[in-house]
Design a protein around this motif. Structure first.
Motif, short mmCIF file in Angstrom:
data_model
loop_
_atom_site.label_atom_id
_atom_site.label_comp_id
_atom_site.label_asym_id
_atom_site.label_seq_id
_atom_site.Cartn_x
_atom_site.Cartn_y
_atom_site.Cartn_z
N HIS A 7 0.97 -1.17 0.00
CA HIS A 7 0.15 0.13 -0.14
C HIS A 7 0.62 1.24 0.03
O HIS A 7 1.72 1.23 0.94
CB HIS A 7 -1.06 0.05 1.15
N GLY A 8 0.61 2.07 -0.97
CA GLY A 8 1.26 3.40 -0.96
C GLY A 8 0.49 4.45 -1.58
O GLY A 8 -0.64 4.34 -1.82
N ARG A 9 1.13 5.50 -1.97
CA ARG A 9 0.62 6.61 -2.73
C ARG A 9 1.50 6.63 -3.93
O ARG A 9 2.51 6.43 -4.19
CB ARG A 9 0.65 7.85 -2.03
N LEU A 73 3.80 1.78 2.67
CA LEU A 73 4.80 2.79 2.41
C LEU A 73 4.32 4.20 3.09
O LEU A 73 5.34 4.78 3.18
CB LEU A 73 5.29 2.81 0.91
N ASP A 74 3.41 4.51 3.12
CA ASP A 74 2.91 5.85 3.66
C ASP A 74 1.91 5.60 4.92
O ASP A 74 0.75 5.35 4.73
CB ASP A 74 2.06 6.49 2.45
N PRO A 75 2.51 5.94 6.25
CA PRO A 75 1.57 5.80 7.41
C PRO A 75 0.42 6.72 7.38
O PRO A 75 -0.27 6.09 8.00
CB PRO A 75 2.65 6.29 8.27
N SER A 76 0.20 7.59 6.38
CA SER A 76 -1.02 8.40 6.49
C SER A 76 -2.33 7.35 5.87
O SER A 76 -3.42 7.68 6.20
CB SER A 76 -1.01 9.42 5.51
N ILE A 92 1.66 -10.76 8.70
CA ILE A 92 2.71 -9.67 8.97
C ILE A 92 2.46 -8.39 8.48
O ILE A 92 2.04 -8.38 7.24
CB ILE A 92 4.21 -10.25 8.45
N VAL A 93 2.39 -7.36 9.24
CA VAL A 93 2.45 -6.10 8.74
C VAL A 93 3.52 -5.26 8.98
O VAL A 93 4.11 -5.38 10.09
CB VAL A 93 1.14 -5.26 9.53
N ILE A 94 4.01 -4.53 8.12
CA ILE A 94 5.28 -3.92 7.80
C ILE A 94 5.01 -2.44 7.44
O ILE A 94 4.30 -2.21 6.65
CB ILE A 94 6.18 -4.36 6.83
N VAL A 95 5.45 -1.35 8.27
CA VAL A 95 5.05 -0.12 8.19
C VAL A 95 5.99 0.78 8.14
O VAL A 95 6.98 0.68 9.23
CB VAL A 95 3.79 0.48 9.38
N ASN A 96 6.10 1.71 7.42
CA ASN A 96 7.13 2.89 7.40
C ASN A 96 6.27 3.75 8.21
O ASN A 96 5.46 4.70 7.93
CB ASN A 96 7.30 3.49 5.99
N THR A 97 6.95 4.07 9.47
CA THR A 97 6.15 5.15 10.37
C THR A 97 7.58 5.58 11.35
O THR A 97 8.44 4.50 11.87
CB THR A 97 5.15 4.63 11.12
N GLU A 98 7.30 6.62 12.13
CA GLU A 98 7.93 7.11 13.26
C GLU A 98 7.22 6.81 14.50
O GLU A 98 7.84 7.00 15.62
CB GLU A 98 8.62 8.42 13.14
N LYS A 99 6.05 6.45 14.47
CA LYS A 99 5.26 6.28 15.40
C LYS A 99 5.40 4.79 16.38
O LYS A 99 6.18 4.15 15.60
CB LYS A 99 3.69 6.22 14.90
N SER A 100 5.03 4.84 17.62
CA SER A 100 4.94 3.59 18.37
C SER A 100 4.19 2.60 17.85
O SER A 100 3.39 2.66 17.33
CB SER A 100 4.94 4.11 19.84
#
Length: 185
Positions: A7-9, A73-76, A92-100
């Motif tokens: 999933h991305g933009r 790819l996009d946390p939004s 498995i979920v892999i997320v690009n994020t700085e969130k906890s």
């Protein structure tokens, strides 16, 4: 068969990431398939791409409705798209994020068996000078799943992007591999 949904933009390289992952798996001796889902996408609009990896030839030709792995790819997108729709039981979920971990889990509609987080945007900005996260997130995929070894991913990246650009993108994948945090849930 392992089925992966990206999933991305538009403009972030989700389709390229799916293709690079397939190429890397092929280098590792697997049968592969990679393809995008196209609608009325434009730069910035949600985009979906898919990769299948198997030990035997892949005959199925449909979208992936029940993925083993979801890559965001996009946390939004976590606020607008149900990225976990159809996720398999041990998914498995892999997320690009700085969130906890807690912040991300709060946004997921289904709890995965494993959650991997990496700030691929910061890595891409530092290494590439652009917030294009597709190659960086592939390092996280290698670490979180073990389905494709990082050297194969780096080799596929260097074949996709030549010269210095290829080297930088391979470095982004390596940095992401090192910085990915994995949580068993």
């Amino acid at each position: 068969m392992i089925e992966i949904r990206f999933h991305g933009r538009g403009g972030q390289g989700a389709v390229t990431a799916a293709n690079i992952l397939a190429s890397a798996a092929f280098k590792g001796g697997k049968y592969v398939q990679a393809f995008p889902f196209f609608g009325v996408e434009r730069r910035g609009a949600p985009v979906t791409a898919f990769t299948r990896i198997d030990e035997k030839p892949i005959r199925i030709k449909t979208q992936i409705y029940e993925p083993d792995i979801v890559v965001v790819l996009d946390p939004s997108l976590l606020d607008t798209v149900d990225v976990t729709a159809g996720l398999k039981e041990n998914g498995i979920v892999i997320v690009n994020t700085e969130k906890s971990k807690e912040e991300v889990l709060e946004k997921l509609k289904k709890k995965p068996a494993k959650l991997a987080l990496v700030d691929a945007t910061t890595i891409a900005l530092e290494v590439l000078g652009l917030p294009i996260t597709n190659t960086a997130i592939l390092g996280a995929v290698a670490k979180a799943t073990g389905i494709v070894d990082l050297p194969y991913i780096q080799e596929a990246i260097k074949e996709t992007f030549s010269g210095t650009l290829g080297e930088k993108n391979a470095k982004a994948a390596e940095e992401s591999f090192e910085k990915t945090v994995i949580y068993g849930l």
